[in-house]
Design an enzyme around this catalytic site. Sequence first.
Site, mmCIF file in Angstrom:
data_model
loop_
_atom_site.group_PDB
_atom_site.id
_atom_site.type_symbol
_atom_site.label_atom_id
_atom_site.label_comp_id
_atom_site.label_asym_id
_atom_site.label_seq_id
_atom_site.Cartn_x
_atom_site.Cartn_y
_atom_site.Cartn_z
ATOM 1 N N ASP A 1 -12.662 27.435 52.785
ATOM 2 C CA ASP A 1 -13.497 28.805 53.050
ATOM 3 C C ASP A 1 -14.998 28.644 53.024
ATOM 4 O O ASP A 1 -15.800 29.421 53.164
ATOM 5 C CB ASP A 1 -13.082 29.906 52.026
ATOM 6 C CG ASP A 1 -13.612 29.626 50.634
ATOM 7 O OD1 ASP A 1 -13.648 28.394 50.209
ATOM 8 O OD2 ASP A 1 -14.179 30.486 50.055
ATOM 9 N N GLU B 1 -3.049 28.245 46.791
ATOM 10 C CA GLU B 1 -3.384 29.059 45.907
ATOM 11 C C GLU B 1 -4.943 29.805 46.177
ATOM 12 O O GLU B 1 -5.293 30.836 46.201
ATOM 13 C CB GLU B 1 -3.250 28.695 44.338
ATOM 14 C CG GLU B 1 -1.884 28.593 43.821
ATOM 15 C CD GLU B 1 -1.596 27.265 44.170
ATOM 16 O OE1 GLU B 1 -1.900 26.539 45.087
ATOM 17 O OE2 GLU B 1 -0.146 27.029 43.454
ATOM 18 N N TYR B 2 -5.850 28.726 46.561
ATOM 19 C CA TYR B 2 -7.233 28.915 46.755
ATOM 20 C C TYR B 2 -7.259 29.869 48.166
ATOM 21 O O TYR B 2 -8.089 30.865 48.177
ATOM 22 C CB TYR B 2 -8.172 27.886 46.969
ATOM 23 C CG TYR B 2 -8.822 27.345 45.551
ATOM 24 C CD1 TYR B 2 -7.926 27.143 44.461
ATOM 25 C CD2 TYR B 2 -10.078 27.295 45.451
ATOM 26 C CE1 TYR B 2 -8.483 26.603 43.324
ATOM 27 C CE2 TYR B 2 -10.786 26.894 44.375
ATOM 28 C CZ TYR B 2 -9.837 26.734 43.444
ATOM 29 O OH TYR B 2 -10.607 26.427 42.019
ATOM 30 N N GLU C 1 -3.379 14.808 42.460
ATOM 31 C CA GLU C 1 -4.128 15.752 41.855
ATOM 32 C C GLU C 1 -4.510 14.762 40.141
ATOM 33 O O GLU C 1 -3.837 14.623 39.528
ATOM 34 C CB GLU C 1 -3.399 16.956 41.158
ATOM 35 C CG GLU C 1 -4.169 17.932 40.549
ATOM 36 C CD GLU C 1 -5.396 18.238 40.799
ATOM 37 O OE1 GLU C 1 -5.743 18.834 41.793
ATOM 38 O OE2 GLU C 1 -6.361 17.918 39.869
ATOM 39 N N ASP D 1 -13.152 20.381 46.545
ATOM 40 C CA ASP D 1 -14.477 20.930 45.901
ATOM 41 C C ASP D 1 -15.592 20.740 47.092
ATOM 42 O O ASP D 1 -15.809 19.647 47.363
ATOM 43 C CB ASP D 1 -14.721 20.113 44.541
ATOM 44 C CG ASP D 1 -13.517 20.431 43.724
ATOM 45 O OD1 ASP D 1 -13.193 21.614 43.122
ATOM 46 O OD2 ASP D 1 -12.873 19.298 43.420
ATOM 47 N N LYS E 1 -24.478 20.057 46.155
ATOM 48 C CA LYS E 1 -25.875 19.459 45.915
ATOM 49 C C LYS E 1 -25.868 18.165 46.642
ATOM 50 O O LYS E 1 -24.656 17.353 46.406
ATOM 51 C CB LYS E 1 -26.197 19.262 44.583
ATOM 52 C CG LYS E 1 -26.142 20.568 43.787
ATOM 53 C CD LYS E 1 -26.736 19.986 42.387
ATOM 54 C CE LYS E 1 -26.850 21.458 41.737
ATOM 55 N NZ LYS E 1 -26.570 21.697 40.293
HETATM 56 N N1 SAM Z 1 -5.990 22.419 47.207
HETATM 57 C C1 SAM Z 1 -5.677 23.452 46.035
HETATM 58 C C2 SAM Z 1 -5.824 24.753 46.632
HETATM 59 O O1 SAM Z 1 -6.269 24.771 47.663
HETATM 60 O O2 SAM Z 1 -5.339 25.770 46.119
HETATM 61 C C3 SAM Z 1 -6.586 23.258 45.046
HETATM 62 C C4 SAM Z 1 -8.095 23.202 45.250
HETATM 63 S S1 SAM Z 1 -9.358 22.841 43.984
HETATM 64 C C5 SAM Z 1 -10.701 23.572 44.543
HETATM 65 C C6 SAM Z 1 -9.677 21.307 44.466
HETATM 66 C C7 SAM Z 1 -8.858 20.367 43.421
HETATM 67 O O3 SAM Z 1 -8.939 18.814 44.007
HETATM 68 C C8 SAM Z 1 -8.930 20.328 42.000
HETATM 69 O O4 SAM Z 1 -7.595 20.566 41.316
HETATM 70 C C9 SAM Z 1 -9.366 18.756 41.389
HETATM 71 O O5 SAM Z 1 -8.814 18.418 40.343
HETATM 72 C C10 SAM Z 1 -8.734 18.057 42.789
HETATM 73 N N2 SAM Z 1 -9.504 16.951 42.977
HETATM 74 C C11 SAM Z 1 -10.722 16.799 43.366
HETATM 75 N N3 SAM Z 1 -11.298 15.475 43.568
HETATM 76 C C12 SAM Z 1 -10.220 14.777 43.587
HETATM 77 C C13 SAM Z 1 -10.002 13.413 43.510
HETATM 78 N N4 SAM Z 1 -10.810 12.569 43.864
HETATM 79 N N5 SAM Z 1 -8.332 12.826 43.090
HETATM 80 C C14 SAM Z 1 -7.598 13.811 43.210
HETATM 81 N N6 SAM Z 1 -7.881 15.075 42.794
HETATM 82 C C15 SAM Z 1 -9.225 15.591 43.186
#
Ligand code: SAM
Length: 214
Positions: free
Chosen positions: A154, A192-193, A69, A118, A122
């Site tokens: 999702d 969590e998501y 993370e 994420d 775009k």
């Molecule tokens: N996996 C978790 C869940 O399902 O509850 C969190 C989902 S959240 C939308 C996406 C997470 O991925 C964020 O906390 C973001 O900081 C992390 N993240 C995105 N790109 C990343 C990268 N290149 N390296 C490490 N973490 C990354």
Amino acid sequence: MRLRNKPWAQDMIDDHPGIVVPDPENWKGKWKELFGNENPIHIEVGTGKGQFITEMSKLHPDINFIGIERQKSIVVSSIDKIKESGQENVRMMNVNAMELNQFFAENEVHRVYLNFSDPWPKARHEKRRLTYETFLQSYEAVLIPNGEVHLKTDNQGLFEYSLHSFSKYGMILNNVSLDLHNSDIEGNVMTEYEEKFSAKGNRIYRCEAVYRSK
Ligand code: SAM
């Protein structure tokens, strides 16, 4: 993920070197020594607050889990969960997954989990999606032959993009579900998501993508 400024985050990370590995590049090729066993290593890229990886570590004591993370203010949320679990088979890394091969040697990882990554909808942000070709290359560089990427989301757009990206890369798709919570796939551990979005009625998409032998 909404970010709250947590100026104390670095101090908390520094206070827990047994959970958030302070110098992960020094363990490249030696993670078995850190865990003190030969068990397979599964990594979760974009761990968020750590529910999935902590629960997985309890359910699968014979696997070593490493959460990746990049946001300090989010990594800290996983620390208490991991501490409370008392599990020895789980660690966190506060790094960007783009640099994965600085931290793992070839064949060191057995599986990659991508949960609710994420979506970066775009087109100009395509390269940031965790299933973009360059990320698939970095996972392949550290995975065992026929290593697997397990993805759930999702977000229909990200899911369709990822299926396409995996296929274009030559990976084999298994256990694809367009509605995980109403499927016969067993052993799902919610993130969590996942809890948040499935409570709103969103469907959860899921698949496993397997690399062909190098
Ligand atoms: N996996 C978790 C869940 O399902 O509850 C969190 C989902 S959240 C939308 C996406 C997470 O991925 C964020 O906390 C973001 O900081 C992390 N993240 C995105 N790109 C990343 C990268 N290149 N390296 C490490 N973490 C990354």
